[in-house]
Design a protein around this motif. Structure first.
Motif, PDB file in Angstrom:
ATOM      1  N   UNK A  39     -15.140   4.413 -39.647  1.00  0.00           N
ATOM      2  CA  UNK A  39     -15.460   2.991 -39.465  1.00  0.00           C
ATOM      3  C   UNK A  39     -15.987   2.729 -38.057  1.00  0.00           C
ATOM      4  N   UNK A  40     -16.881   1.766 -37.949  1.00  0.00           N
ATOM      5  CA  UNK A  40     -17.460   1.409 -36.654  1.00  0.00           C
ATOM      6  C   UNK A  40     -17.596  -0.107 -36.571  1.00  0.00           C
ATOM      7  N   UNK A  41     -17.159  -0.691 -35.453  1.00  0.00           N
ATOM      8  CA  UNK A  41     -17.336  -2.111 -35.188  1.00  0.00           C
ATOM      9  C   UNK A  41     -18.705  -2.275 -34.532  1.00  0.00           C
ATOM     10  N   UNK A  69     -17.825 -10.426 -21.391  1.00  0.00           N
ATOM     11  CA  UNK A  69     -16.861  -9.360 -21.645  1.00  0.00           C
ATOM     12  C   UNK A  69     -17.533  -8.004 -21.452  1.00  0.00           C
ATOM     13  N   UNK A  70     -16.892  -7.174 -20.641  1.00  0.00           N
ATOM     14  CA  UNK A  70     -17.388  -5.810 -20.431  1.00  0.00           C
ATOM     15  C   UNK A  70     -16.943  -4.943 -21.609  1.00  0.00           C
ATOM     16  N   UNK A  71     -17.853  -4.201 -22.162  1.00  0.00           N
ATOM     17  CA  UNK A  71     -17.553  -3.417 -23.365  1.00  0.00           C
ATOM     18  C   UNK A  71     -17.927  -1.952 -23.155  1.00  0.00           C
ATOM     19  N   UNK A  72     -17.392  -1.124 -24.056  1.00  0.00           N
ATOM     20  CA  UNK A  72     -17.820   0.272 -24.151  1.00  0.00           C
ATOM     21  C   UNK A  72     -18.559   0.466 -25.462  1.00  0.00           C
ATOM     22  N   UNK A  73     -19.646   1.203 -25.432  1.00  0.00           N
ATOM     23  CA  UNK A  73     -20.470   1.396 -26.624  1.00  0.00           C
ATOM     24  C   UNK A  73     -20.434   2.851 -27.069  1.00  0.00           C
ATOM     25  N   UNK A  74     -20.734   3.038 -28.337  1.00  0.00           N
ATOM     26  CA  UNK A  74     -20.738   4.386 -28.906  1.00  0.00           C
ATOM     27  C   UNK A  74     -22.025   4.689 -29.638  1.00  0.00           C
ATOM     28  N   UNK A  75     -21.910   4.875 -30.942  1.00  0.00           N
ATOM     29  CA  UNK A  75     -23.060   5.294 -31.732  1.00  0.00           C
ATOM     30  C   UNK A  75     -24.078   4.173 -31.919  1.00  0.00           C
ATOM     31  N   UNK A  76     -25.286   4.603 -32.260  1.00  0.00           N
ATOM     32  CA  UNK A  76     -26.364   3.667 -32.571  1.00  0.00           C
ATOM     33  C   UNK A  76     -26.954   4.013 -33.925  1.00  0.00           C
ATOM     34  N   UNK A  77     -27.383   2.990 -34.652  1.00  0.00           N
ATOM     35  CA  UNK A  77     -28.058   3.201 -35.932  1.00  0.00           C
ATOM     36  C   UNK A  77     -29.000   2.027 -36.151  1.00  0.00           C
ATOM     37  N   UNK A  78     -30.283   2.325 -36.196  1.00  0.00           N
ATOM     38  CA  UNK A  78     -31.259   1.250 -36.339  1.00  0.00           C
ATOM     39  C   UNK A  78     -31.195   0.303 -35.164  1.00  0.00           C
ATOM     40  N   UNK A 119     -19.345  -0.891 -30.861  1.00  0.00           N
ATOM     41  CA  UNK A 119     -18.495  -1.300 -29.733  1.00  0.00           C
ATOM     42  C   UNK A 119     -17.171  -0.568 -29.874  1.00  0.00           C
ATOM     43  N   UNK A 120     -16.814   0.208 -28.854  1.00  0.00           N
ATOM     44  CA  UNK A 120     -15.593   1.005 -28.908  1.00  0.00           C
ATOM     45  C   UNK A 120     -14.490   0.442 -28.013  1.00  0.00           C
ATOM     46  N   UNK A 121     -14.807  -0.496 -27.136  1.00  0.00           N
ATOM     47  CA  UNK A 121     -13.782  -1.073 -26.254  1.00  0.00           C
ATOM     48  C   UNK A 121     -14.298  -2.384 -25.689  1.00  0.00           C
ATOM     49  N   UNK A 122     -13.348  -3.298 -25.364  1.00  0.00           N
ATOM     50  CA  UNK A 122     -13.688  -4.523 -24.661  1.00  0.00           C
ATOM     51  C   UNK A 122     -13.821  -5.755 -25.522  1.00  0.00           C
ATOM     52  N   UNK A 123     -13.683  -5.614 -26.855  1.00  0.00           N
ATOM     53  CA  UNK A 123     -13.787  -6.778 -27.731  1.00  0.00           C
ATOM     54  C   UNK A 123     -12.464  -6.915 -28.480  1.00  0.00           C
TER      55      UNK A 123
END
Length: 370
Positions: free
Chosen positions: A289-291, A319-328, A333-337
């Motif tokens: 799963x991915x947010x 809000x400062x966030x951490x990002x992960x995978x991309x698709x299209x 978002x992996x952190x900060x939300x």
């Protein structure tokens, strides 16, 4: 009194009421009574939970699955015709080149004549042998002469068999003057030229068998443990060209110099891929799963990534966030939300923490687009 004057009064009153309503909507929500001007008109979006593939990035060269060397099996003959060149698609058994057949045909005719001689000798020996068997035990033919006739019959049979074998060999040599493809595929190289005299074992052509190209991706030890045959892969040849592949085999050993291992990825449809190219890609090892949010939601500032959450009082929270995978056009978002909340969908680069915004409904024609 002018009859149009009351109508003008009513219109002026309506304009005043509209201006008063707009002014009241712009008052600060904290009750200070001071008007607050919206920094930007925005639309909002919500983060959503998707099932996204887990991919291992890799890079490596594109090579032929297997190459076949097509060489001359007969030597000392001149090339008299070339019917294939680099890039040609060929089928197994197709003629690629012809060698001179004059001397081979002469030898073939000589062996044919020897076979006929051996057949005549065998006919005579058979007749003598039959007579010797009929006269066995009589005084007209001694035992020694009878044995000689029978031995001569066997010798004649052996001579005929030898002559036929030599004739068969000459026919094989004649067939070897036609250089044929050993498998389906595409010609990768040609080293023979018209008129050259080739020797036995000389490489004339090189063939990519079945036109199969594979990607030899390099991965590290901890990545190799997650890769299995049959997993999907995506290979990017350029910004606009990508290919789908299937893992055929993870290498059983590591390169002692680089400490990397190869993963052999078949390309069922190589398309624009060519052996010798270098490509980057990824191997799909599972799904999690991915947010995710639209990529336009994320703002890059000072090397960090931010989103702007819209609060109930129409002010934005950075809000400062951490990002992960991309698709299209979406990003994970992996952190900060901490909780799902309305986010500024676009235009966040023009906002600062605490700015007031005016929220308008999203265009229904664009809602739900990936």
């Amino acid at each position: 009194m002018n009859p149009c004057f009351p109508l003008l009064i009513r219109r002026l009153a309506l304009i005043c009421l509209s201006l008063t309503s707009i002014f009241q909507q712009s008052l600060a929500a904290d009750g200070s009574g001071q008007p607050t001007i919206a920094a930007l008109t925005v639309t909002t979006t919500l983060a959503r939970l998707d099932d996204w593939p887990v991919a291992i990035p890799a890079s490596g060269s594109l090579t032929a699955w297997q190459e076949a060397v097509i060489a001359a099996e007969i030597g000392g003959l001149r090339v008299v015709a070339l019917t294939a060149d680099v890039g040609d698609q060929v089928r197994r058994g197709d003629v690629l080149a012809d060698l001179s057949q004059a001397s081979v045909r002469a030898d073939l005719e000589l062996e044919q004549a020897r076979v006929e001689q051996a057949q005549a000798a065998l006919s005579e020996a058979l007749a003598n042998g039959e007579r010797a068997r009929n006269l066995a035990g009589r005084a007209t033919l001694s035992g020694q002469e009878s044995k000689q006739y029978l031995v001569a019959e066997e010798t004649a049979r052996a001579n005929l068999a030898a002559a036929e074998a030599q004739l068969k060999g000459q026919r094989i040599r004649l067939d070897q003057t036609r250089i044929r493809a050993v498998d389906d595929g595409v010609i990768a190289s040609r080293t023979v030229t018209l008129g050259s005299v080739v020797q036995a074992g000389t490489e004339l052509f090189r063939l990519i068998r079945q036109n199969r190209i594979e990607w030899r991706a390099e991965v590290m030890a901890e990545q190799l443990a997650r890769i299995r045959p049959g997993q999907a892969a995506r290979i990017r040849l350029s910004e606009d060209v990508s290919l789908d592949g299937v893992v055929r085999l993870p290498a059983p050993t590591f390169d002692p110099t680089t400490r990397l291992a190869l993963v052999y990825v078949d390309l069922p449809d190589p398309g624009a891929a060519h052996a010798g190219d270098f490509a980057r890609g990824e191997i799909i090892v599972g799904q999690t799963p991915a947010l995710t949010v639209p990529e336009s939601t994320v703002v890059l500032r000072d090397g960090n990534r931010y989103v702007f959450e819209v609060s109930d009082d129409r002010r934005v929270i950075q809000r400062k966030i951490g990002t992960g995978r991309r698709a299209g056009n979406r990003i994970e978002i992996v952190a900060g939300l901490p909780t799902p909340a309305p986010l500024v969908e676009s235009g966040g680069a023009f906002l600062n923490d605490g700015d007031s915004v005016r929220v308008v409904p999203a265009d229904p024609l664009t809602m739900g687009r990936p």
